[in-house]
Design a protein around this motif. Sequence first.
Motif, short mmCIF file in Angstrom:
data_model
loop_
_atom_site.label_atom_id
_atom_site.label_comp_id
_atom_site.label_asym_id
_atom_site.label_seq_id
_atom_site.Cartn_x
_atom_site.Cartn_y
_atom_site.Cartn_z
N ASN A 1 85.65 57.56 44.78
CA ASN A 1 86.52 57.74 43.61
C ASN A 1 85.69 57.89 42.33
O ASN A 1 86.09 58.60 41.41
CB ASN A 1 87.47 56.55 43.50
N HIS B 1 90.34 63.87 39.73
CA HIS B 1 91.48 62.96 39.63
C HIS B 1 91.80 62.59 38.18
O HIS B 1 92.87 62.06 37.89
CB HIS B 1 91.25 61.69 40.47
N HIS C 1 94.38 59.39 35.49
CA HIS C 1 94.11 58.85 34.15
C HIS C 1 94.76 59.71 33.06
O HIS C 1 94.19 59.89 31.99
CB HIS C 1 92.60 58.77 33.92
N ASP D 1 92.86 53.57 38.86
CA ASP D 1 92.19 54.03 40.08
C ASP D 1 92.65 53.26 41.31
O ASP D 1 92.93 53.83 42.36
CB ASP D 1 90.67 53.84 39.94
#
Length: 307
Positions: A154, A160, A165, A264
């Motif tokens: 991650n 992502h 976020h 996360d």
Amino acid sequence: MQLVADRWYIVLDADELGTKPLGVRRHDTPLVFWRHAGAVHCARDQCPHRWARLSLGTVEDGCVTCPFHGFRFDGGGECTHMPPDGEGGPSRQMTVQTWEVREEHGFLWIWWGERRESYPPIPWFEELDEPGWRWRWSRIAETWDTHWTRVAENQLDFTHLPFVHRTSIGRGLDPTVQVSVESEGDRLTTWASNQETRLELIAPNLWRNRLGGKVNIVMVFVPIDEQTTHTYVRFYQRLVPVPLLGDLVCWLSKWPNAFILGQDRRVVTSQEPAPARLRNGEQLVKSDAPIIWFRRWQETHATQEES
Ligand code: FES
Ligand SMILES: [Fe+2]
């Protein structure tokens, strides 16, 4: 637990170990740590006599001493004192497995692999040894319910950000991105066309986000077992390199960092099956290049050891 062997692994923040023995689970193994004369020792947290936890005992003459019948074990795993045998002395078979330990950069590291004559140096981000960095008040530690490889990957994932976020560090980011990777040995550097930052991994489990020359976020992914990972996060900054004010800046970083980690964590702990491996059915794409590198790194070194 499948881990690349013959590497240094961070297992604890050095401040977690005081004067008493400390028992923790790491690498799916019960470990006991203790200090003596400026050194740190690590042994399996299971007395070879009748399997009581050595970490419930004390340190006597530099040896960890079992709370059950008082057997003592030195840092090399030898039994130095066996009270029931009195003067007869301990038998040579009465040993406990131990690991080589280093205390550096405020972490405890163990050598996961065969014992040897000499060990390679601790791998680290040399830039952070330069004067002016402050970080001590910034520390965060969290335990996540997932395999450590998922937590590591991650932190190598640029794509992502605009999604996980979107309310914080990924706000307004263009999701279309070119991801680049460079590597040498165990070290990976990766960057993205839509961001200034550079991510670096020292495989297996030490990572930093280099936000220019004055702010770094360091994160460590510590395997506890197949379903559990402990993470350590530190905010290194030399924007304000003076005591107290600089420390306050570090301390204030904890809240945004914890918030971002929470974003996360929600998604990463949903990934199944937990361990990340090559050819496990996941359909990786071009922008997953750093993740593919990490999976290949693990597979390559695991294979080398078997052959
Ligand atoms: S179980 Fe440790 S001394 Fe007996
Ligand atoms: Fe993230």
